[in-house]
Design a protein around this motif. Structure first.
Motif, PDB file in Angstrom:
ATOM      1  N   LYS A  83       0.816  -1.227   0.000  1.00  0.00           N
ATOM      2  CA  LYS A  83       0.000   0.000   0.000  1.00  0.00           C
ATOM      3  C   LYS A  83       0.842   1.267   0.000  1.00  0.00           C
ATOM      4  O   LYS A  83       0.621   2.141  -0.846  1.00  0.00           O
ATOM      5  CB  LYS A  83      -0.964  -0.015   1.188  1.00  0.00           C
ATOM      6  CG  LYS A  83      -2.105  -0.984   0.995  1.00  0.00           C
ATOM      7  CD  LYS A  83      -3.380  -0.252   0.637  1.00  0.00           C
ATOM      8  CE  LYS A  83      -4.374  -1.279   0.136  1.00  0.00           C
ATOM      9  NZ  LYS A  83      -5.714  -0.792  -0.054  1.00  0.00           N
ATOM     10  N   PRO A  84       1.776   1.394   0.953  1.00  0.00           N
ATOM     11  CA  PRO A  84       2.596   2.611   0.913  1.00  0.00           C
ATOM     12  C   PRO A  84       3.389   2.744  -0.383  1.00  0.00           C
ATOM     13  O   PRO A  84       3.568   3.856  -0.886  1.00  0.00           O
ATOM     14  CB  PRO A  84       3.544   2.481   2.104  1.00  0.00           C
ATOM     15  CG  PRO A  84       3.130   1.302   2.861  1.00  0.00           C
ATOM     16  CD  PRO A  84       2.070   0.559   2.120  1.00  0.00           C
ATOM     17  N   PHE A  85       3.825   1.633  -0.943  1.00  0.00           N
ATOM     18  CA  PHE A  85       4.564   1.705  -2.203  1.00  0.00           C
ATOM     19  C   PHE A  85       3.690   2.298  -3.304  1.00  0.00           C
ATOM     20  O   PHE A  85       4.118   3.159  -4.058  1.00  0.00           O
ATOM     21  CB  PHE A  85       5.084   0.338  -2.637  1.00  0.00           C
ATOM     22  CG  PHE A  85       5.722   0.384  -4.002  1.00  0.00           C
ATOM     23  CD1 PHE A  85       6.982   0.927  -4.172  1.00  0.00           C
ATOM     24  CD2 PHE A  85       5.031  -0.063  -5.121  1.00  0.00           C
ATOM     25  CE1 PHE A  85       7.558   1.008  -5.433  1.00  0.00           C
ATOM     26  CE2 PHE A  85       5.593   0.007  -6.387  1.00  0.00           C
ATOM     27  CZ  PHE A  85       6.862   0.541  -6.533  1.00  0.00           C
ATOM     28  N   PHE A  86       2.441   1.820  -3.396  1.00  0.00           N
ATOM     29  CA  PHE A  86       1.529   2.358  -4.410  1.00  0.00           C
ATOM     30  C   PHE A  86       1.305   3.844  -4.205  1.00  0.00           C
ATOM     31  O   PHE A  86       1.282   4.623  -5.141  1.00  0.00           O
ATOM     32  CB  PHE A  86       0.179   1.643  -4.350  1.00  0.00           C
ATOM     33  CG  PHE A  86       0.192   0.326  -5.048  1.00  0.00           C
ATOM     34  CD1 PHE A  86       0.530   0.234  -6.383  1.00  0.00           C
ATOM     35  CD2 PHE A  86      -0.145  -0.834  -4.377  1.00  0.00           C
ATOM     36  CE1 PHE A  86       0.547  -0.983  -7.039  1.00  0.00           C
ATOM     37  CE2 PHE A  86      -0.127  -2.059  -5.023  1.00  0.00           C
ATOM     38  CZ  PHE A  86       0.211  -2.134  -6.347  1.00  0.00           C
ATOM     39  N   LYS A  87       1.126   4.215  -2.927  1.00  0.00           N
ATOM     40  CA  LYS A  87       0.877   5.630  -2.614  1.00  0.00           C
ATOM     41  C   LYS A  87       2.057   6.485  -3.052  1.00  0.00           C
ATOM     42  O   LYS A  87       1.899   7.441  -3.802  1.00  0.00           O
ATOM     43  CB  LYS A  87       0.660   5.789  -1.103  1.00  0.00           C
ATOM     44  CG  LYS A  87      -0.775   5.569  -0.692  1.00  0.00           C
ATOM     45  CD  LYS A  87      -1.254   6.670   0.266  1.00  0.00           C
ATOM     46  CE  LYS A  87      -2.747   6.553   0.488  1.00  0.00           C
ATOM     47  NZ  LYS A  87      -3.082   5.427   1.372  1.00  0.00           N
ATOM     48  N   VAL A  88       3.249   6.105  -2.558  1.00  0.00           N
ATOM     49  CA  VAL A  88       4.444   6.913  -2.822  1.00  0.00           C
ATOM     50  C   VAL A  88       4.727   6.973  -4.319  1.00  0.00           C
ATOM     51  O   VAL A  88       4.908   8.052  -4.891  1.00  0.00           O
ATOM     52  CB  VAL A  88       5.669   6.349  -2.063  1.00  0.00           C
ATOM     53  CG1 VAL A  88       6.951   7.052  -2.512  1.00  0.00           C
ATOM     54  CG2 VAL A  88       5.476   6.512  -0.563  1.00  0.00           C
ATOM     55  N   SER A  89       4.726   5.798  -4.982  1.00  0.00           N
ATOM     56  CA  SER A  89       5.079   5.815  -6.400  1.00  0.00           C
ATOM     57  C   SER A  89       3.984   6.492  -7.219  1.00  0.00           C
ATOM     58  O   SER A  89       4.268   7.174  -8.198  1.00  0.00           O
ATOM     59  CB  SER A  89       5.388   4.414  -6.920  1.00  0.00           C
ATOM     60  OG  SER A  89       4.321   3.554  -6.660  1.00  0.00           O
ATOM     61  N   GLY A  90       2.718   6.323  -6.792  1.00  0.00           N
ATOM     62  CA  GLY A  90       1.622   6.983  -7.501  1.00  0.00           C
ATOM     63  C   GLY A  90       1.772   8.496  -7.453  1.00  0.00           C
ATOM     64  O   GLY A  90       1.603   9.186  -8.457  1.00  0.00           O
ATOM     65  N   ILE A  91       2.122   9.007  -6.270  1.00  0.00           N
ATOM     66  CA  ILE A  91       2.276  10.462  -6.120  1.00  0.00           C
ATOM     67  C   ILE A  91       3.469  10.957  -6.949  1.00  0.00           C
ATOM     68  O   ILE A  91       3.374  11.967  -7.646  1.00  0.00           O
ATOM     69  CB  ILE A  91       2.427  10.836  -4.625  1.00  0.00           C
ATOM     70  CG1 ILE A  91       1.076  10.640  -3.936  1.00  0.00           C
ATOM     71  CG2 ILE A  91       2.908  12.273  -4.465  1.00  0.00           C
ATOM     72  CD1 ILE A  91       1.117  10.682  -2.428  1.00  0.00           C
ATOM     73  N   ILE A  92       4.576  10.203  -6.898  1.00  0.00           N
ATOM     74  CA  ILE A  92       5.743  10.586  -7.706  1.00  0.00           C
ATOM     75  C   ILE A  92       5.367  10.635  -9.189  1.00  0.00           C
ATOM     76  O   ILE A  92       5.681  11.590  -9.904  1.00  0.00           O
ATOM     77  CB  ILE A  92       6.914   9.597  -7.491  1.00  0.00           C
ATOM     78  CG1 ILE A  92       7.473   9.735  -6.070  1.00  0.00           C
ATOM     79  CG2 ILE A  92       8.036   9.832  -8.514  1.00  0.00           C
ATOM     80  CD1 ILE A  92       8.563   8.745  -5.728  1.00  0.00           C
ATOM     81  N   LEU A  93       4.649   9.604  -9.661  1.00  0.00           N
ATOM     82  CA  LEU A  93       4.288   9.537 -11.084  1.00  0.00           C
ATOM     83  C   LEU A  93       3.349  10.681 -11.473  1.00  0.00           C
ATOM     84  O   LEU A  93       3.469  11.242 -12.572  1.00  0.00           O
ATOM     85  CB  LEU A  93       3.651   8.189 -11.415  1.00  0.00           C
ATOM     86  CG  LEU A  93       4.576   6.971 -11.377  1.00  0.00           C
ATOM     87  CD1 LEU A  93       3.795   5.693 -11.647  1.00  0.00           C
ATOM     88  CD2 LEU A  93       5.720   7.103 -12.373  1.00  0.00           C
ATOM     89  N   LEU A  94       2.412  11.028 -10.581  1.00  0.00           N
ATOM     90  CA  LEU A  94       1.488  12.117 -10.903  1.00  0.00           C
ATOM     91  C   LEU A  94       2.231  13.451 -11.027  1.00  0.00           C
ATOM     92  O   LEU A  94       1.966  14.238 -11.937  1.00  0.00           O
ATOM     93  CB  LEU A  94       0.384  12.232  -9.837  1.00  0.00           C
ATOM     94  CG  LEU A  94      -0.701  11.150  -9.866  1.00  0.00           C
ATOM     95  CD1 LEU A  94      -1.707  11.376  -8.752  1.00  0.00           C
ATOM     96  CD2 LEU A  94      -1.421  11.124 -11.217  1.00  0.00           C
ATOM     97  N   PHE A  95       3.187  13.678 -10.125  1.00  0.00           N
ATOM     98  CA  PHE A  95       3.961  14.920 -10.216  1.00  0.00           C
ATOM     99  C   PHE A  95       4.844  14.934 -11.468  1.00  0.00           C
ATOM    100  O   PHE A  95       5.022  15.971 -12.107  1.00  0.00           O
ATOM    101  CB  PHE A  95       4.806  15.140  -8.957  1.00  0.00           C
ATOM    102  CG  PHE A  95       4.057  15.856  -7.864  1.00  0.00           C
ATOM    103  CD1 PHE A  95       4.029  17.236  -7.826  1.00  0.00           C
ATOM    104  CD2 PHE A  95       3.356  15.144  -6.905  1.00  0.00           C
ATOM    105  CE1 PHE A  95       3.323  17.908  -6.837  1.00  0.00           C
ATOM    106  CE2 PHE A  95       2.648  15.806  -5.905  1.00  0.00           C
ATOM    107  CZ  PHE A  95       2.623  17.186  -5.868  1.00  0.00           C
ATOM    108  N   MET A  96       5.383  13.740 -11.812  1.00  0.00           N
ATOM    109  CA  MET A  96       6.170  13.664 -13.050  1.00  0.00           C
ATOM    110  C   MET A  96       5.291  13.993 -14.245  1.00  0.00           C
ATOM    111  O   MET A  96       5.695  14.729 -15.162  1.00  0.00           O
ATOM    112  CB  MET A  96       6.743  12.259 -13.230  1.00  0.00           C
ATOM    113  CG  MET A  96       7.911  11.939 -12.336  1.00  0.00           C
ATOM    114  SD  MET A  96       8.438  10.224 -12.572  1.00  0.00           S
ATOM    115  CE  MET A  96       9.803  10.461 -13.673  1.00  0.00           C
ATOM    116  N   ALA A  97       4.067  13.436 -14.250  1.00  0.00           N
ATOM    117  CA  ALA A  97       3.159  13.660 -15.378  1.00  0.00           C
ATOM    118  C   ALA A  97       2.795  15.138 -15.492  1.00  0.00           C
ATOM    119  O   ALA A  97       2.790  15.706 -16.589  1.00  0.00           O
ATOM    120  CB  ALA A  97       1.907  12.800 -15.227  1.00  0.00           C
ATOM    121  N   ALA A  98       2.520  15.777 -14.353  1.00  0.00           N
ATOM    122  CA  ALA A  98       2.189  17.208 -14.370  1.00  0.00           C
ATOM    123  C   ALA A  98       3.375  18.004 -14.920  1.00  0.00           C
ATOM    124  O   ALA A  98       3.200  18.934 -15.711  1.00  0.00           O
ATOM    125  CB  ALA A  98       1.830  17.690 -12.965  1.00  0.00           C
TER     126      ALA A  98
END
Lengths: 95, 273
Positions: free
Chosen positions: B180-195
């Motif tokens: 769960k924390p991995f999904f959260k952390v990597s998801g947030i990183i990916l969203l900021f990269m996409a932005a």
């Protein structure tokens, strides 16, 4: 330096040769839209980069690109070649 | 030598971060055997970078003036879409995987979603790769004796190696996080990269005069974080940080998040039915 083509836009020309910008100091009118035409006379690619101008563009060997700059407040704006940052340095001076 | 080392090191970290997230994600859902999709994509990215950088002689008309920037903007917009798709997919998987992790993951992964892994790895490497190849190739072509060119080229290759090694170590450590924390952390990183990619794409369109910057710059945060600093250059490369952004860049950066969240919610709802 070079007279503007229209009242609204100023056009300036810069050449890259031996990993240096020429001229390395470019004077422009403040609060005027600028077209910076950058010609790369080196056999290698260069990347024009400036944090204060918010521009970053690759120019391939032997080619030229047109970089549009927003109207600038009076002041000095540094730019550099990201592939040769030690030698390729310059600034735009708006006045 | 130090200068070229730092440039390729930075570019490699940016690309390796995406590849690392994909590999760790697959490992976490017990799908290590699907690593090949990521490797294929990354390998394709390297080949694509070499080909694209080498095309200049044959496609100089296309690359004249704005061609290269339009192409890069298109790649950035495509990357934004694929990254967001990836986050939605990971989010969905994290929610579904509860009981029999292995079996559920296989079900989730049996759909034809794997193309996204390969495409994402490709884009992650290609985006940084073209610049790195042009840069290293330029070093090779530089006038002067080969002896004087060898150290910077060696520095450049060393930078790539260290970038890959550091990212690998980072994910070895990161891998201890539970799912769960991995999904959260990597998801947030990916969203900021996409932005950041979306905003950089608009930055390219502004630079070639196709999109108005509206107001530029809208602020100057170089006193806080300067792109010349190491942290600043990483923030700029990975998350699209700009100290002097135009209004249009800031607007699309900020608008991306509510749009991505709506996409996430909508997918969740659809999948629940």
């Amino acid at each position: 330096m070079t007279p503007g083509l229209s009242a609204a836009t100023d056009e300036i020309h810069v050449v890259i040769k031996d990993h240096q910008f020429s001229p390395s100091e470019v004077r422009v009118k403040a609060n005027t839209q600028i077209k910076l035409i950058l010609q790369n006379d080196d056999p290698t690619a260069e990347e024009f980069e400036s944090f204060s101008l918010n521009r970053e563009r690759v120019v391939r060997p032997g080619q030229s690109i047109t970089i549009y700059l927003s109207p600038l407040k009076p002041g000095s704006y540094e730019f550099f070649g990201d592939f040769h940052p030690d030698s390729a340095k310059g600034k735009v001076i708006a006045e | 030598m130090l200068g070229t080392f730092i440039i390729t090191w930075r570019e490699t970290i940016e690309a390796a971060l995406i590849v690392g997230i994909l590999l760790t994600f697959l490992e976490k859902i017990g799908q290590s055997k699907q690593f090949r999709f990521v490797y294929w994509g990354a390998f394709g990215g390297v080949v694509g970078s070499l080909a694209f950088a080498g095309l200049s002689d044959y496609m100089s008309e296309f690359f004249r003036d704005i061609g290269q920037d339009l192409f890069e903007a298109a790649i950035l917009f495509l990357a934004t879409l694929v990254l967001t798709h990836m986050v939605v997919w990971m989010h969905h998987n994290a929610r579904e995987i509860k009981g029999d992790l292995q079996k559920q993951a296989e079900q989730a992964i049996s759909g034809n979603r794997l193309w996204a892994l390969a495409v994402l790895a490709f884009i992650g490497v290609f985006r940084e790769g073209v610049e790195t190849v042009l840069f290293l190739w330029g070093l090779f072509l530089q006038e002067g004796a080969f002896e004087s060119v060898a150290p910077p080229v060696f520095g450049g290759l060393l930078g790539i190696g260290l970038g890959v090694l550091m990212t690998w170590l980072f994910f070895k450590g990161f891998g201890h996080l539970s799912l769960k924390p991995f999904f959260k952390v990597s998801g947030i990183i990916l969203l900021f990269m996409a932005a950041g990619m979306l905003s950089s794409g608009f930055g390219k369109l502004v630079a070639v005069g196709l999109v108005p910057p509206l107001i530029e710059p809208i602020w100057n945060t170089s006193w806080l974080l300067n792109e010349r600093s190491f942290i600043g250059s990483l923030a700029s490369g990975i998350f699209g940080y700009r100290s002097h952004p135009s209004l249009i860049q800031a607007v699309v950066y900020l608008l991306y998040f509510p749009v991505a969240v709506i996409w996430l919610r909508r997918q969740k709802h659809d999948l629940a039915q």
